[in-house]
Design a protein around this motif. Structure first.
Motif, PDB file in Angstrom:
ATOM      1  N   PHE A   1      64.812 -33.921  22.906  1.00 16.32           N
ATOM      2  CA  PHE A   1      64.083 -33.257  21.835  1.00 16.32           C
ATOM      3  C   PHE A   1      62.975 -34.205  21.428  1.00 16.32           C
TER       4      PHE A   1
ATOM      5  N   ASP B   1      67.724 -40.946  17.613  1.00 16.82           N
ATOM      6  CA  ASP B   1      66.298 -40.906  17.285  1.00 16.82           C
ATOM      7  C   ASP B   1      66.016 -42.118  16.416  1.00 16.82           C
TER       8      ASP B   1
ATOM      9  N   ARG C   1      69.888 -29.868   9.243  1.00 19.52           N
ATOM     10  CA  ARG C   1      69.730 -28.490   9.731  1.00 19.52           C
ATOM     11  C   ARG C   1      70.937 -28.049  10.554  1.00 19.52           C
TER      12      ARG C   1
ATOM     13  N   ILE D   1      72.957 -37.596  17.514  1.00 22.04           N
ATOM     14  CA  ILE D   1      71.499 -37.524  17.466  1.00 22.04           C
ATOM     15  C   ILE D   1      70.977 -38.946  17.604  1.00 22.04           C
TER      16      ILE D   1
ATOM     17  N   LYS E   1      59.283 -30.837  20.081  1.00 19.27           N
ATOM     18  CA  LYS E   1      59.447 -30.759  18.629  1.00 19.27           C
ATOM     19  C   LYS E   1      58.444 -29.805  17.995  1.00 19.27           C
TER      20      LYS E   1
ATOM     21  N   ILE F   1      67.302 -33.342  11.403  1.00 22.21           N
ATOM     22  CA  ILE F   1      68.028 -32.601  12.435  1.00 22.21           C
ATOM     23  C   ILE F   1      69.495 -32.467  12.024  1.00 22.21           C
ATOM     24  N   ARG F   2      70.088 -33.551  11.569  1.00 18.70           N
ATOM     25  CA  ARG F   2      71.489 -33.517  11.135  1.00 18.70           C
ATOM     26  C   ARG F   2      71.679 -32.502  10.012  1.00 18.70           C
TER      27      ARG F   2
ATOM     28  N   LEU G   1      62.733 -27.127  16.523  1.00 16.02           N
ATOM     29  CA  LEU G   1      64.034 -27.297  15.880  1.00 16.02           C
ATOM     30  C   LEU G   1      64.829 -25.996  15.914  1.00 16.02           C
TER      31      LEU G   1
ATOM     32  N   HIS H   1      63.436 -38.026  11.023  1.00 19.75           N
ATOM     33  CA  HIS H   1      63.703 -37.000  12.050  1.00 19.75           C
ATOM     34  C   HIS H   1      65.207 -36.809  12.264  1.00 19.75           C
ATOM     35  N   ARG H   2      65.930 -37.906  12.468  1.00 19.85           N
ATOM     36  CA  ARG H   2      67.349 -37.755  12.788  1.00 19.85           C
ATOM     37  C   ARG H   2      68.135 -37.162  11.626  1.00 19.85           C
TER      38      ARG H   2
ATOM     39  N   ASP I   1      65.553 -38.296  21.318  1.00 19.29           N
ATOM     40  CA  ASP I   1      64.102 -38.369  21.309  1.00 19.29           C
ATOM     41  C   ASP I   1      63.714 -39.390  22.370  1.00 19.29           C
TER      42      ASP I   1
END
Length: 143
Positions: free
Chosen positions: A93, A20, A32, A18, A116, A29-30, A124, A25-26, A66
């Motif tokens: 993303f 970003d 999730r 990832i 996003k 995402i990680r 997401l 944000h990063r 991103d």
């Protein structure tokens, strides 16, 4: 007597990077992705860190980027990634909503372009579904 056989899908581990520049944000995402069963998820704060990983021979199956993290030179970045690792699927993303920009990145080798979509997290959810769909399936095992 009726015998019922179930099949279980065993997925090959896939390496996800990832990229970003925003740490919130990063890491979100990680988190999730890990909660959805992805295990090899690395966060990278900069293109320089990505380049360092590639120099070490660590190539991702998926690179979630991103666009704000690679300005300027998004097109050349996509080309550079694919030259170093042709099998990497690049997923943009981002919150940049520009159809021409998206088309240009996709024409130059990006695999997907997902918005996003702010606080509703729909982007997401779409990202996770697309990763699951594109992840390599290793084998089916009879239970």
């Amino acid at each position: 007597m009726k015998i019922c056989h179930a099949l279980r899908i065993i997925m090959q581990p896939c390496n996800i990077f990832i990229l970003d520049k925003n740490p919130v944000h990063r890491n979100m995402i990680r988190y999730r992705l890990i909660s959805e069963g992805f295990r090899q998820v690395s966060v990278l704060p900069s293109v320089a860190e990505f380049n360092y990983q590639v120099e070490k021979g660590c190539f991702p199956n998926f690179l979630i980027v991103d666009c704000q993290s690679i300005i300027p030179g998004q097109i050349s970045f996509v080309e550079m990634v694919l030259k170093a690792s042709p099998d990497t699927k690049i997923i943009l993303f981002t919150d940049i909503e520009d159809q021409n920009f998206a088309n240009e990145l996709l024409e130059n080798g990006a695999t997907d372009y997902i918005l996003k979509n702010g606080a509703n997290l729909q982007g997401l959810k779409e990202l996770i579904l697309n990763l699951k769909y594109m992840s390599p399936v290793n084998q089916f095992v009879r239970l």
